[in-house]
Enzyme design. Sequence first.
Site, PDB file in Angstrom:
ATOM      1  N   CYS A 180       0.879  -1.158   0.000  1.00 21.37           N
ATOM      2  CA  CYS A 180       0.000   0.000   0.000  1.00 21.37           C
ATOM      3  C   CYS A 180       0.929   1.224   0.000  1.00 21.37           C
ATOM      4  CB  CYS A 180      -0.927  -0.022   1.212  1.00 21.37           C
ATOM      5  SG  CYS A 180      -0.059  -0.007   2.786  1.00 21.37           S
ATOM      6  N   GLN A 181       0.455   2.346   0.438  1.00 22.49           N
ATOM      7  CA  GLN A 181       1.282   3.553   0.410  1.00 22.49           C
ATOM      8  C   GLN A 181       2.404   3.500   1.449  1.00 22.49           C
ATOM      9  OE1 GLN A 181       0.818   5.730  -2.001  1.00 22.49           O
ATOM     10  NE2 GLN A 181       2.457   7.087  -1.389  1.00 22.49           N
TER      11      GLN A 181
END
Length: 143
Positions: free
Chosen positions: A101-102
């Site tokens: 994810c980020q």
Amino acid sequence: MDFNQLTEFAGNHMLLVMAFFAILAMLIGGEIQSRISGVSAVAPGDAVRMINHDNAILVDMRDDKDYLEGHIVNALHAPSSPDDHASKLEKYRDKPIIVYCQRGQRSGPYCSKLKKQGFESVFNLKGGLLAWQKEALPLSKDK
């Protein structure tokens, strides 16, 4: 420092002591949860090795907008839940899967769900896409 000084400090700085124990509990809880889930974290450099030598598959779980702004080359886009993308990932069941994810925090539960669905070799990209970028590794803006 003796015990009396320590108790006096704790009494005078109760909020600080409570914050310390709350942070300590969160750190320990996170570590226990990651060990129980059976999902290992992998650093960006190790992920590159796995991609090159073990044919690992990358899964980008971020939303469409973030994915289009830049993602790891050849990453599969499978946002939301692995339940929604089981058929997309099924053909990679025998390969290592690296989910990101980020920042590397939201992908942990995603990895756990994949493990529960029977995927054996699931890894969480430690630090997420930000760690990947920090290592100056390539990104793609292709769909």
